[in-house]
Design an enzyme around this catalytic site. Structure first.
Site, short mmCIF file in Angstrom:
data_model
loop_
_atom_site.label_atom_id
_atom_site.label_comp_id
_atom_site.label_asym_id
_atom_site.label_seq_id
_atom_site.Cartn_x
_atom_site.Cartn_y
_atom_site.Cartn_z
N GLU A 29 -25.46 -0.75 -45.85
CA GLU A 29 -25.99 -2.10 -46.05
C GLU A 29 -27.29 -2.08 -46.86
OE1 GLU A 29 -24.36 -4.75 -45.32
OE2 GLU A 29 -22.74 -3.65 -44.31
N ASP B 94 -21.36 2.72 -50.64
CA ASP B 94 -20.90 3.94 -49.97
C ASP B 94 -21.50 5.17 -50.64
OD1 ASP B 94 -19.40 2.47 -48.22
OD2 ASP B 94 -17.46 2.92 -49.12
#
Length: 391
Positions: A252, A333
């Site tokens: 995040e 990611d």
């Protein structure tokens, strides 16, 4: 037995509505008369009379609807005790905002602010219809013009900013309980991660998402130097390993560090502006209305035509946004992976997939078209790929 004051007030309001409606009906009948009063014959031209008559009848029809909705809303608010309920809610807002709810002046101001907001919301559709339909139809409305799309976009932009600011602080706490994440290794790891990335973390919450759903996740919100991170309690329960939770937060934070949120917000504002601009073009296109079999150009029909005409474009835009979103997910990611959280993120993604009961097998074409997030198998494959060496 106490006198039923409230019922009496509501009854009187309804009686007055009936009486005034009776007068409105009489006036409406007078407006429908096709000839001028004898006194005005020769003084007012027939053309001016017809325009005045059409304008007055439009306003009269609108008035009937507006007054009916108003009496229903007002009677409902009084009869079902909405006012005392709203007074209590305004007190709750005071507490959430860390203000003294016992201070009657502040409480009253909060109550009045809520009433004003409610009044604006309920009256806005009628105000817009009156201004942009009735007044415009009869040549009185000079608002907007070629800049109408920009004005409408500015309104929605301001509204979205207000909602993004108020929802997590004032509205969300009414439906869920937000508690500070207890001191411990998990909190220390998250704060250390945020500090290493210069993320201005001010508060770290756990929300009781399990009371409403078993789905789990984490999110961030806030402007400028006042950022907050929220963990679902289900995420903590499902990911027993702190590294998996921290890895999800790293993902995040990757969105924040790579400015994905900013890019997405700007893109949505541009799309909103283009939509309003597109509607303005449709609204002013007589040929487009005629192609759908309409000799006039009602606003509602314009909206319907606009929705139908932009469906193909919307699908393409949605597909394009999904591609961008999927790219952002891979980048976030990769960001977590570079920080050393590949293994933890792998475990966290698997846990989220399992607990959220997301589809395991996905058709590549279907997922590319419908999904804003890549399927789990693609994300895991990307995490397993060796890092590319920079030249």
């Amino acid at each position: 037995m106490a006198f039923p004051y409230m019922e009496a007030v509501v009854g009187f309001m309804i009686l007055m509505y009936i009486f005034e409606t009776y007068l409105d009906v009489r006036q409406h009948s007078a407006l429908k008369l096709p000839t001028l009063p004898k006194t005005l014959e020769g003084v007012i031209s027939q053309e001016k009379f017809e325009k005045s008559r059409a304008y007055s009848l439009d306003k009269s029809h609108f008035h009937f609807v507006h007054e009916f909705v108003t009496i229903v809303i007002d009677s409902t608010i009084l009869y079902f005790g909405v006012l005392p309920w709203f007074w209590k809610i305004s007190g709750d807002f005071m507490t959430i905002a860390s203000l003294n709810a016992e201070n009657e002046i502040l409480h009253t101001l909060a109550f009045l602010a809520g009433v004003m907001i409610w009044s604006q919301i309920t009256d806005l559709p009628f105000s817009l219809y009156s201004t942009f339909v009735i007044e415009a139809r009869h040549g009185f409305n000079k608002k907007g013009g070629p800049y109408l799309a920009i004005y409408l976009w500015a309104f929605t932009f301001g509204l979205s900013i207000v909602m993004m600011t108020l929802y997590p602080v004032l509205i969300a706490p009414l439906f869920n309980k937000f508690t500070p994440l207890p001191d411990g290794q998990l909190r220390e790891k998250i704060e250390k991660l945020a500090s290493s990335l210069n993320y201005p973390l001010k508060k770290l919450f756990v929300v009781d998402g399990s009371t409403r759903s078993s789905h789990s996740n984490a999110y961030m919100y806030g402007f400028f130097k006042n950022k907050r991170i929220v963990l679902y309690d289900t995420l903590i329960q499902q990911c027993k390993d702190d590294e998996e939770i921290v890895a999800v937060i790293a993902h995040e934070l990757g969105h924040w560090k790579l400015n994905h949120t900013v890019y997405t917000f700007v893109a949505m504002q541009i799309l909103t502006l283009l939509q309003f601009g597109g509607y303005t073009l449709v609204r002013n296109s007589t040929d487009l209305y005629r192609s759908f079999g309409f000799d006039t150009q009602p606003v509602l029909i314009g909206l319907i035509i606009f929705q139908h005409t932009v469906i193909p474009l919307q699908q393409l835009v949605s597909f394009g946004l999904n591609l961008v979103s999927r790219s952002f997910e891979f980048q976030a990611d990769g960001f977590a992976k570079k920080l050393g959280y590949a293994s933890g993120l792998r475990g966290g993604l698997v846990k989220l997939q399992e607990e959220n009961l997301s589809a395991m097998n996905t058709d590549p074409w279907y997922s590319a078209y419908h999904y804003s997030h890549p399927p789990l198998v693609e994300r895991l494959a990307a995490l397993d790929e060796p890092d590319k060496k920079e030249d």
